[in-house]
Design an enzyme around this catalytic site. Structure first.
Site, PDB file in Angstrom:
ATOM      1  N   HIS A   1      -9.659   1.249  -1.035  1.00 30.80           N
ATOM      2  CA  HIS A   1      -9.080   1.995  -2.146  1.00 30.80           C
ATOM      3  C   HIS A   1      -9.366   1.314  -3.476  1.00 30.80           C
ATOM      4  O   HIS A   1      -9.460   0.092  -3.548  1.00 30.80           O
ATOM      5  CB  HIS A   1      -7.563   2.096  -1.993  1.00 30.80           C
ATOM      6  CG  HIS A   1      -7.135   2.691  -0.693  1.00 30.80           C
ATOM      7  ND1 HIS A   1      -5.983   2.314  -0.059  1.00 30.80           N
ATOM      8  CD2 HIS A   1      -7.707   3.627   0.101  1.00 30.80           C
ATOM      9  CE1 HIS A   1      -5.849   2.995   1.065  1.00 30.80           C
ATOM     10  NE2 HIS A   1      -6.891   3.793   1.191  1.00 30.80           N
TER      11      HIS A   1
ATOM     12  N   TYR B   1       2.332  -5.685  -2.878  1.00 31.04           N
ATOM     13  CA  TYR B   1       1.421  -5.491  -4.006  1.00 31.04           C
ATOM     14  C   TYR B   1       2.234  -5.504  -5.289  1.00 31.04           C
ATOM     15  O   TYR B   1       3.241  -4.808  -5.386  1.00 31.04           O
ATOM     16  CB  TYR B   1       0.742  -4.112  -3.960  1.00 31.04           C
ATOM     17  CG  TYR B   1       0.204  -3.679  -2.638  1.00 31.04           C
ATOM     18  CD1 TYR B   1      -1.161  -3.747  -2.382  1.00 31.04           C
ATOM     19  CD2 TYR B   1       1.025  -3.154  -1.649  1.00 31.04           C
ATOM     20  CE1 TYR B   1      -1.682  -3.320  -1.171  1.00 31.04           C
ATOM     21  CE2 TYR B   1       0.515  -2.728  -0.448  1.00 31.04           C
ATOM     22  CZ  TYR B   1      -0.833  -2.815  -0.214  1.00 31.04           C
ATOM     23  OH  TYR B   1      -1.337  -2.385   0.979  1.00 31.04           O
TER      24      TYR B   1
END
Length: 187
Positions: free
Chosen positions: A65, A134
């Protein structure tokens, strides 16, 4: 905490130095002042605006991604278990454009990856359960999502385990060649 360079331009690994004793351990996992000093950008740490976490079972691959537009910077760490984390530089003006590098992130050594804007990112869970955290420098905008198939033959990523469940999004991701055709230099 130490900060180490990688083979990829502008990517660094943050290496906490835990204190261990008979009770367990204590470690500082992030220090904004050290982070800013190493990057040479005052206030870089303060730009992180969103924290997210994923949980994956052994063999799951999430990726590859990226973000279009101005991209996104992120700090990535594995809070529980272990993952094989892979980055691919998609910045046309970068000296490491097209290069890829894999890293083991786990809950034993607490390493974090600083991923600057302009990278594809993905990982495979190596343990029965792996939690990945994240810290991102701007809110997610699905209209800017980029993706390349985790098994694209041109990327030739050598995932360490047989592939487990894959999301519908990742199963229909495009090719490296298709992504390359859309990238333009920033100069």
């Amino acid at each position: 905490m130490r900060i180490e360079r990688t083979e990829l331009a502008d990517v660094v690994v943050l290496v906490p130095e835990p204190f261990r004793d008979e009770r367990g351990l204590f470690t500082r996992t992030f220090d904004a002042n050290e982070f800013d000093a190493h990057l040479g950008i005052e206030g870089a740490a303060a730009r992180f605006v969103q924290d997210s976490q994923s949980r994956s079972v052994r063999g799951v691959i999430r990726g590859m991604h990226g973000r279009g537009g101005r991209g996104e910077a992120k700090l990535v760490r594995c809070a529980h278990g272990a993952v094989y984390d892979v980055l691919v530089d998609i910045r046309p003006d970068s000296p490491t454009f097209g290069a890829r590098q894999g890293f083991r992130l786990d809950d034993a050594d607490f390493h974090h990856l600083y991923v600057p804007p302009g990278f594809l990112h993905g990982f495979q869970a190596l343990t029965e359960v792996a939690d990945v955290c994240y810290r991102i420098d701007r809110p997610h905008d699905p209209t800017e999502d980029l993706g390349v198939a985790y098994d694209d033959p041109e990327l030739a990523i050598d995932w360490p385990l047989p592939v487990g469940p894959v999301s519908a999004r990742d199963a229909r991701a495009g090719s490296w060649a298709t992504l390359l055709a859309t990238l333009t230099p920033t100069h």
